[in-house]
Design a protein around this motif. Sequence first.
Motif, PDB file in Angstrom:
ATOM      1  N   PHE A 314      48.994  59.335  40.285  1.00  0.00           N
ATOM      2  CA  PHE A 314      49.962  58.761  41.266  1.00  0.00           C
ATOM      3  C   PHE A 314      50.758  58.310  40.501  1.00  0.00           C
ATOM      4  O   PHE A 314      51.647  58.168  41.346  1.00  0.00           O
ATOM      5  CB  PHE A 314      48.670  57.478  40.906  1.00  0.00           C
ATOM      6  N   GLU A 315      50.904  57.679  39.387  1.00  0.00           N
ATOM      7  CA  GLU A 315      52.587  57.858  38.622  1.00  0.00           C
ATOM      8  C   GLU A 315      53.045  58.299  38.827  1.00  0.00           C
ATOM      9  O   GLU A 315      54.722  58.142  39.241  1.00  0.00           O
ATOM     10  CB  GLU A 315      51.643  56.729  37.390  1.00  0.00           C
ATOM     11  N   SER A 316      52.949  59.492  38.658  1.00  0.00           N
ATOM     12  CA  SER A 316      53.363  60.485  38.476  1.00  0.00           C
ATOM     13  C   SER A 316      54.143  61.540  39.559  1.00  0.00           C
ATOM     14  O   SER A 316      55.308  61.748  39.726  1.00  0.00           O
ATOM     15  CB  SER A 316      53.458  61.388  37.595  1.00  0.00           C
ATOM     16  N   ALA A 317      53.546  60.881  40.964  1.00  0.00           N
ATOM     17  CA  ALA A 317      54.004  61.022  42.325  1.00  0.00           C
ATOM     18  C   ALA A 317      54.230  60.607  42.470  1.00  0.00           C
ATOM     19  O   ALA A 317      54.243  60.544  43.982  1.00  0.00           O
ATOM     20  CB  ALA A 317      52.544  62.038  43.016  1.00  0.00           C
ATOM     21  N   GLY A 318      54.812  59.218  41.936  1.00  0.00           N
ATOM     22  CA  GLY A 318      55.839  58.122  42.987  1.00  0.00           C
ATOM     23  C   GLY A 318      54.760  56.613  43.298  1.00  0.00           C
ATOM     24  O   GLY A 318      55.422  55.618  44.109  1.00  0.00           O
ATOM     25  N   GLY A 319      53.537  56.600  42.941  1.00  0.00           N
ATOM     26  CA  GLY A 319      53.034  55.471  42.796  1.00  0.00           C
ATOM     27  C   GLY A 319      53.523  54.762  42.089  1.00  0.00           C
ATOM     28  O   GLY A 319      54.129  54.565  40.686  1.00  0.00           O
ATOM     29  N   GLU A 320      52.940  53.455  42.444  1.00  0.00           N
ATOM     30  CA  GLU A 320      53.974  51.971  41.488  1.00  0.00           C
ATOM     31  C   GLU A 320      52.948  51.090  41.166  1.00  0.00           C
ATOM     32  O   GLU A 320      53.399  50.384  40.006  1.00  0.00           O
ATOM     33  CB  GLU A 320      54.891  51.507  42.120  1.00  0.00           C
ATOM     34  N   ALA A 321      51.735  50.892  41.671  1.00  0.00           N
ATOM     35  CA  ALA A 321      50.693  49.783  41.612  1.00  0.00           C
ATOM     36  C   ALA A 321      49.527  50.717  41.326  1.00  0.00           C
ATOM     37  O   ALA A 321      49.042  50.534  42.504  1.00  0.00           O
ATOM     38  CB  ALA A 321      51.088  48.585  42.439  1.00  0.00           C
ATOM     39  N   PHE A 322      48.756  50.879  40.110  1.00  0.00           N
ATOM     40  CA  PHE A 322      47.210  50.935  40.400  1.00  0.00           C
ATOM     41  C   PHE A 322      46.324  50.372  39.265  1.00  0.00           C
ATOM     42  O   PHE A 322      47.247  49.670  39.053  1.00  0.00           O
ATOM     43  CB  PHE A 322      47.840  52.285  38.863  1.00  0.00           C
ATOM     44  N   THR A 323      45.715  49.968  40.558  1.00  0.00           N
ATOM     45  CA  THR A 323      45.061  48.809  39.754  1.00  0.00           C
ATOM     46  C   THR A 323      43.629  49.059  40.059  1.00  0.00           C
ATOM     47  O   THR A 323      42.388  50.033  40.622  1.00  0.00           O
ATOM     48  CB  THR A 323      44.405  47.609  41.596  1.00  0.00           C
ATOM     49  N   TYR A 324      42.774  49.373  38.741  1.00  0.00           N
ATOM     50  CA  TYR A 324      41.267  50.204  38.623  1.00  0.00           C
ATOM     51  C   TYR A 324      40.630  48.912  38.227  1.00  0.00           C
ATOM     52  O   TYR A 324      40.839  47.738  37.700  1.00  0.00           O
ATOM     53  CB  TYR A 324      41.590  50.927  36.985  1.00  0.00           C
ATOM     54  N   ILE A 325      40.053  49.000  38.809  1.00  0.00           N
ATOM     55  CA  ILE A 325      38.214  48.096  39.631  1.00  0.00           C
ATOM     56  C   ILE A 325      36.794  47.974  38.448  1.00  0.00           C
ATOM     57  O   ILE A 325      36.180  49.403  38.777  1.00  0.00           O
ATOM     58  CB  ILE A 325      37.480  47.711  40.744  1.00  0.00           C
ATOM     59  N   PRO A 326      37.024  47.788  37.709  1.00  0.00           N
ATOM     60  CA  PRO A 326      35.831  47.814  36.380  1.00  0.00           C
ATOM     61  C   PRO A 326      34.586  47.889  37.203  1.00  0.00           C
ATOM     62  O   PRO A 326      34.262  47.793  38.683  1.00  0.00           O
ATOM     63  CB  PRO A 326      35.574  46.254  35.106  1.00  0.00           C
ATOM     64  N   CYS A 327      33.213  48.925  36.444  1.00  0.00           N
ATOM     65  CA  CYS A 327      32.369  49.171  36.841  1.00  0.00           C
ATOM     66  C   CYS A 327      31.367  47.905  37.070  1.00  0.00           C
ATOM     67  O   CYS A 327      32.208  46.769  36.446  1.00  0.00           O
ATOM     68  CB  CYS A 327      31.579  50.013  35.995  1.00  0.00           C
ATOM     69  N   LEU A 328      30.330  47.082  37.393  1.00  0.00           N
ATOM     70  CA  LEU A 328      29.636  46.936  38.034  1.00  0.00           C
ATOM     71  C   LEU A 328      29.206  45.875  35.990  1.00  0.00           C
ATOM     72  O   LEU A 328      29.458  44.469  36.271  1.00  0.00           O
ATOM     73  CB  LEU A 328      28.723  46.731  38.771  1.00  0.00           C
ATOM     74  N   ASN A 329      29.135  46.681  35.062  1.00  0.00           N
ATOM     75  CA  ASN A 329      28.955  46.209  33.916  1.00  0.00           C
ATOM     76  C   ASN A 329      27.797  44.968  33.321  1.00  0.00           C
ATOM     77  O   ASN A 329      26.522  45.433  34.652  1.00  0.00           O
ATOM     78  CB  ASN A 329      30.198  45.802  32.847  1.00  0.00           C
ATOM     79  N   ASP A 330      27.798  43.897  33.059  1.00  0.00           N
ATOM     80  CA  ASP A 330      27.164  42.580  33.069  1.00  0.00           C
ATOM     81  C   ASP A 330      27.231  42.100  34.253  1.00  0.00           C
ATOM     82  O   ASP A 330      26.829  40.760  33.830  1.00  0.00           O
ATOM     83  CB  ASP A 330      26.829  42.199  31.210  1.00  0.00           C
TER      84      ASP A 330
END
Length: 351
Positions: A314-330
């Motif tokens: 994403f960032e290499s293609a010009g994206g600036e802000a990448f938010t990963y939302i964690p799995c639900l986990n515990d």
Amino acid sequence: MSDASAQPAHAPADHPNVASGKTGVLLANLGTPDHYSYWPMRRYLSEFLSDRRVIDYSPWKWQPLLQLIILSKRPFTSGAAYRSIWNEEQGESPLMTITRAQTEKLGRALHDRYGDQVMVDFCMRYGNPSTQSKVRAMAQAGCRRILFFPLYPHYAGATSATANDQFFRALMQETWQPTARVVDPYFEQPHYIEALAQSVERAYAQAEKRPEILVVSYHGMPKRYLMQGDPYHCQCQKTTRLLRERLGWDETEITTTFQSVFGPEEWLRPYTVQEVARLAREEGRKRIAVIAPAFSADCIETLEEINEEIRESFESAGGEAFTYIPCLNDDDAHIAALTEVVTDNLKGWLD
């Protein structure tokens, strides 16, 4: 009920003691290598990639390629990926750490409801702790009934089905088989959708600027599996729709993709790694968020593939802000959803 080992009523004096009185709840996840070094990685990958549910090519063609070529190199690259996310403090992968935490929290919730009638534990389809070892432990502890719960919200032959296969193979080894049930996929369960929605809302509230689109990335599979009748693709699409409806969003704010493509044939599309780059390059999306609802716990496919490889695309293609939302986990909302699923499946056994 009691799990104490004792002679059955009216048995002769020389009858062996028999443990009884519990219902087992056995959670199952994919698996993890014991370490990221070469030989543990090779053993794990060999078991995983030899599963005909995962790779269904003819063994006489596949196994020479796997054992002589793929497994001579893949343990090094996979080991490096695992090393980048390894829980060094506990000497295990994050998947192991999280699955144990899920099991402990679920165990407490079920104990509050059923007391000592329920024994809760977890196993892995590949690697340790093995399914067979945990089925044996439950049987020896007096579990005359076992509810087997593959921790996959969506059914797929390469996940749910192979976990079930291994469970039934384990039952084949028991002289006195416990009665067994298997939990259905829970991809549309309201508490699960609610837990997903809450995780998205928290992430968006914490973001410096609101992401322009939510990429809902599911683990991929060969397209021909869909054509052969595997319901996974349709179940994934329904989870995205239900999540969008719960969030009250427009269709332009959310999209479904598939990751972890392996081998030369076509897999379910669009591919996440390509789609995030396209969103940045062709649609000018500068801020995206990515969530992975098919994974009940963060693992190599989320912590390394999404948060490193897909982020980089994403960032290499010009994206600036990448938010990963964690799995639900515990997360408490996730444990509440799992508790509801288990409770529903124990009806008739424990009410």
